[in-house]
Design a protein around this motif. Structure first.
Motif, PDB file in Angstrom:
ATOM      1  N   PHE A 502       2.711  31.332 -85.489  1.00 35.44           N
ATOM      2  CA  PHE A 502       1.855  31.275 -84.301  1.00 35.44           C
ATOM      3  C   PHE A 502       2.610  30.652 -83.131  1.00 35.44           C
ATOM      4  O   PHE A 502       2.508  31.120 -81.989  1.00 35.44           O
ATOM      5  CB  PHE A 502       0.596  30.463 -84.609  1.00 35.44           C
ATOM      6  CG  PHE A 502      -0.519  30.687 -83.632  1.00 35.44           C
ATOM      7  CD1 PHE A 502      -1.536  31.574 -83.919  1.00 35.44           C
ATOM      8  CD2 PHE A 502      -0.549  30.018 -82.420  1.00 35.44           C
ATOM      9  CE1 PHE A 502      -2.562  31.786 -83.014  1.00 35.44           C
ATOM     10  CE2 PHE A 502      -1.562  30.220 -81.513  1.00 35.44           C
ATOM     11  CZ  PHE A 502      -2.580  31.116 -81.815  1.00 35.44           C
ATOM     12  N   LEU A 529      -4.980  34.767 -87.936  1.00 36.73           N
ATOM     13  CA  LEU A 529      -3.869  34.317 -87.095  1.00 36.73           C
ATOM     14  C   LEU A 529      -3.643  35.285 -85.943  1.00 36.73           C
ATOM     15  O   LEU A 529      -3.462  34.870 -84.791  1.00 36.73           O
ATOM     16  CB  LEU A 529      -2.602  34.191 -87.948  1.00 36.73           C
ATOM     17  CG  LEU A 529      -1.337  33.721 -87.235  1.00 36.73           C
ATOM     18  CD1 LEU A 529      -0.529  32.796 -88.135  1.00 36.73           C
ATOM     19  CD2 LEU A 529      -0.449  34.894 -86.830  1.00 36.73           C
ATOM     20  N   ALA A 533      -4.014  34.799 -81.912  1.00 36.21           N
ATOM     21  CA  ALA A 533      -2.847  35.058 -81.069  1.00 36.21           C
ATOM     22  C   ALA A 533      -3.183  36.031 -79.948  1.00 36.21           C
ATOM     23  O   ALA A 533      -2.687  35.895 -78.827  1.00 36.21           O
ATOM     24  CB  ALA A 533      -1.701  35.599 -81.920  1.00 36.21           C
ATOM     25  N   TRP A 538      -4.855  28.775 -79.134  1.00 34.52           N
ATOM     26  CA  TRP A 538      -4.169  27.822 -80.000  1.00 34.52           C
ATOM     27  C   TRP A 538      -5.139  26.789 -80.559  1.00 34.52           C
ATOM     28  O   TRP A 538      -4.985  26.316 -81.684  1.00 34.52           O
ATOM     29  CB  TRP A 538      -3.047  27.139 -79.230  1.00 34.52           C
ATOM     30  CG  TRP A 538      -2.422  25.978 -79.939  1.00 34.52           C
ATOM     31  CD1 TRP A 538      -2.597  24.660 -79.671  1.00 34.52           C
ATOM     32  CD2 TRP A 538      -1.523  26.031 -81.054  1.00 34.52           C
ATOM     33  NE1 TRP A 538      -1.863  23.881 -80.534  1.00 34.52           N
ATOM     34  CE2 TRP A 538      -1.192  24.704 -81.400  1.00 34.52           C
ATOM     35  CE3 TRP A 538      -0.966  27.074 -81.798  1.00 34.52           C
ATOM     36  CZ2 TRP A 538      -0.334  24.392 -82.442  1.00 34.52           C
ATOM     37  CZ3 TRP A 538      -0.112  26.754 -82.839  1.00 34.52           C
ATOM     38  CH2 TRP A 538       0.199  25.434 -83.152  1.00 34.52           C
ATOM     39  N   PHE A 541      -6.835  28.070 -83.768  1.00 33.84           N
ATOM     40  CA  PHE A 541      -5.896  28.053 -84.889  1.00 33.84           C
ATOM     41  C   PHE A 541      -5.629  26.627 -85.358  1.00 33.84           C
ATOM     42  O   PHE A 541      -5.596  26.352 -86.565  1.00 33.84           O
ATOM     43  CB  PHE A 541      -4.587  28.725 -84.479  1.00 33.84           C
ATOM     44  CG  PHE A 541      -3.482  28.552 -85.484  1.00 33.84           C
ATOM     45  CD1 PHE A 541      -3.428  29.355 -86.607  1.00 33.84           C
ATOM     46  CD2 PHE A 541      -2.515  27.575 -85.317  1.00 33.84           C
ATOM     47  CE1 PHE A 541      -2.423  29.190 -87.547  1.00 33.84           C
ATOM     48  CE2 PHE A 541      -1.505  27.402 -86.245  1.00 33.84           C
ATOM     49  CZ  PHE A 541      -1.459  28.214 -87.365  1.00 33.84           C
TER      50      PHE A 541
END
Length: 656
Positions: A502, A529, A533, A538, A541
């Motif tokens: 990532f 993921l 993305a 972010w 994640f």
């Protein structure tokens, strides 16, 4: 009156010895202070040593003590903060103190003419040293322009207050980039070598002159007398961790320790917020960053045999080739034509006879007649064959004609390699400049600089094929970034694999122009993921990843130690691994320390690559929860429990 001092020679003294020896001060010599450099007899030679403690003169010894030959410095060669950091580094990395001292001493330390000036060093007031404290870091998130602006402000503020600053870069190339943008009369590169300028800068730091130093991991041992600021640049870069030789120090942990010891201010710069910064320094999770357009290419929809360069990617490359200044980057994290050679009938994977690892396929050109008017690097051989080359032992062999398992003849390369992508692009983009940036094509830093300069300066369209080393480079804004094989970023069974993948996707996406395109080829388009993305989320994640790691007890909530044992005899390696695991379990259960009772011992088990260079590899992983970065209780237990034949890596970059 007999005066005894504990002195550490600048030599390798293996564990579990402390690396300190008792010497007596000869009559008529003033006892050297703690931290002073002395010359001592060791065996049949004389070596440099550092006074580390006052010895016990009343203790009975069955042998006569050797005498200090001469005192080199009247004062301590290092400030006490540096001495305490060197002690921490030796314990935290399970490295003999003599090895740490040998690397910390400047290269001119054995030159009698140069070290004569060390006698003029001022004596340090020891009452100024305060106990370590935990410092909350200032987390600076943004592109290079934003981070450089903040670095400049922080450094200027420290220098105006007559303090010293240290800016840590992961690589020498990044150090050079920071010097080009921040360097000045008082912002200098870390001293290195035996030159007069290196000696002058070393002494100016030791005497407290206001200076800002830009360096790599070796700059930790510089004698900062008034260290007020430490800046850690590009925190998520894996090259902050030393993996080639002892000490296996992690620059991120070392920076945190030096901050705690020196009580300096701490700043972390990165293009994303790392998981460690979120947990350790309570950095806020960023908002979504949807920079550039991202497109997911489902390889299930492609025709068989087109998985390396899909139809949409070929069309995007051809469209970019029509732009006069089009710039494209293809990110491939494997070398060679392909990562492995397999049999299509039975699935057999060809591996090295000395290492239990798949053999990547490379091109092995046979030189033909040279074409007049072309440089040597532009010549294309008339005949090309392939070779199988082991990346661990370097053994080279020719590809076999048939499968040794089923005698089948259908042998095909599997996976995507940088060299294989280059060959495909030479067919698709015949009129474009194509370059390759990896450790096989450009092993020398000068070659890397040349390729990047050509990529920037080429007047027509240009395409660069690069491996992970490109993530630390400075590239011009790109029109197109493509990842031909996303699954290869996640192929290793390591708990940090998704975080690294990532992070790589976010860094690649930040290289795009505002209207640039980002293409990702994948076999699993519905993965979480990839979903995060695409949105540039972010924060989503990070929350999911931290929740999983906290439940399983993985970093950044714990500290890891990877213990490695290798031996040519497979049975001996297994027996030794089981013996050490049983010893550690017994020690953890018998001790009264709560940190030991809560420690987890994983293994022993064969390594991911079970055999390297004819030696069988076994791993043992230990996980525990320290109170803070200065809590080294488990490391001290491992110092005495782990035999010197074992390799110990604290906070390893990978558990494989």
């Amino acid at each position: 009156m007999l005066t005894v001092l504990e002195i550490a020679p600048a030599l390798h003294i293996p564990r579990p010895h402390s690396g300190r020896f008792s010497y007596r001060v000869p009559e008529g010599m003033k006892p050297p202070v703690l931290g002073a450099l002395v010359e001592i007899p060791f065996g049949n030679r004389f070596v440099l040593g550092l006074v580390t403690n006052q010895g016990d003169s009343s203790r009975h010894r069955p042998f006569p003590l050797k005498t200090i030959a001469r005192s080199i410095t009247n004062a301590s060669a290092f400030p006490e903060t540096t001495l305490r950091f060197l002690e921490w580094e030796a314990t935290a990395t399970l490295t003999p103190f003599g090895d740490i001292l040998r690397k910390a001493l400047p290269l001119w330390a054995n030159d009698p003419r140069a070290i004569a000036a060390l006698r003029l060093l001022p004596q340090e007031r020891r009452d100024r040293i305060r106990p370590p404290r935990k410092t909350k870091a200032l987390v600076i998130v943004g592109n290079d322009a934003l981070r450089l602006r903040r670095y400049r402000m922080l450094i200027r503020g420290v220098l105006n207050k007559k303090g010293q600053a240290l800016l840590l870069a992961p690589t020498r190339e990044r150090q050079k980039f920071l010097l080009e943008n921040l360097g000045g009369p008082r912002v200098l590169a870390a001293p290195h070598g035996r030159t007069k300028n290196a000696r002058t800068l070393w002494f100016s730091l030791r005497t407290g002159a206001p200076r800002a130093i830009i360096g790599t991991r070796s700059a930790f041992a510089l004698p900062f007398a008034k260290l007020h600021l430490i800046v850690l640049d590009d925190e998520t870069n894996l090259l902050h961790k030393e993996n080639r030789e002892h000490p296996f120090i992690d620059g991120r942990s070392a920076a945190g320790s030096l901050v705690a010891i020196s009580r300096a201010h701490f700043a972390i710069g990165n293009d994303i917020v790392s998981l460690n910064a979120i947990v350790e320094h309570h950095a806020p999770l960023p908002h979504r960053n949807a920079h550039g357009e991202i497109r997911i290419i489902d390889l299930h929809q492609e025709r068989p045999g087109r998985s390396r360069l899909s139809r949409p990617l070929r069309e995007a490359l051809r469209a970019l080739a029509t732009k006069p200044e089009g710039r494209c980057l293809l990110y491939v994290n494997r070398l060679g034509v392909a990562p492995a050679l397999t049999c299509a009938d039975c699935g057999f994977v060809f591996s090295c006879s000395s290492c239990a690892a798949p053999l990547p396929m490379f091109r092995a050109p046979i030189a033909g007649p040279l074409v007049p008017g072309l440089e040597l690097r532009e010549q294309r051989p008339t005949t090309v064959i392939h070779e199988l080359r082991c990346r661990h032992c370097g053994k080279v062999s020719a590809p076999p004609l048939a499968c040794p398992s089923c005698r089948g003849l259908r042998l095909f390369p599997r996976g995507v390699g940088a060299e294989g992508i280059e060959r495909l692009l030479q067919r698709v983009l015949s009129n474009s400049w194509i370059g390759r940036l990896d450790s096989d094509a450009t092993p020398d830093p000068k070659d890397q600089t040349r390729i990047l300069a050509e990529f920037r300066a080429h007047e027509g369209p240009a395409t660069l094929i690069a491996t992970a080393m490109v993530l630390g480079k400075v590239l011009p804004p790109l029109d197109l970034v493509a990842v031909p094989a996303l699954e290869q970023l996640l192929a290793t069974p390591d708990f940090r694999a998704e975080e690294r993948a990532f992070s790589a996707l976010m860094k690649l996406r930040s290289m795009l122009k505002p209207k640039g395109a980002f293409l990702v080829q994948t076999w699993r388009k519905d993965s979480k993921l990839l979903r995060d993305a695409v949105r540039g989320d972010w924060g989503s994640f990070a929350r999911r990843e931290l929740r999983i790691r906290k439940k399983l007890g993985w970093p950044p909530f714990t500290r890891l130690a990877k213990l490695t044992f290798t031996h040519r005899d497979a049975k001996r390696a297994e027996t030794e691994a089981n013996r050490l695991a049983e010893r550690l379990r017994t020690m953890c259960q018998s001790t009264n320390l709560p940190i030991c009772k809560s420690a987890k011992i994983l293994g022993p088990s064969p390594a991911f690559i079970t055999r390297i260079r004819e030696k069988h590899v076994w791993h043992l992983v230990l996980a525990w929860r320290p109170r803070n970065i200065a809590d080294l209780r488990i490391e001290k237990i491992l110092w005495n429990a782990v035999p010197p034949s074992w390799d110990v890596d604290i906070e390893p970059a990978s558990i494989l």
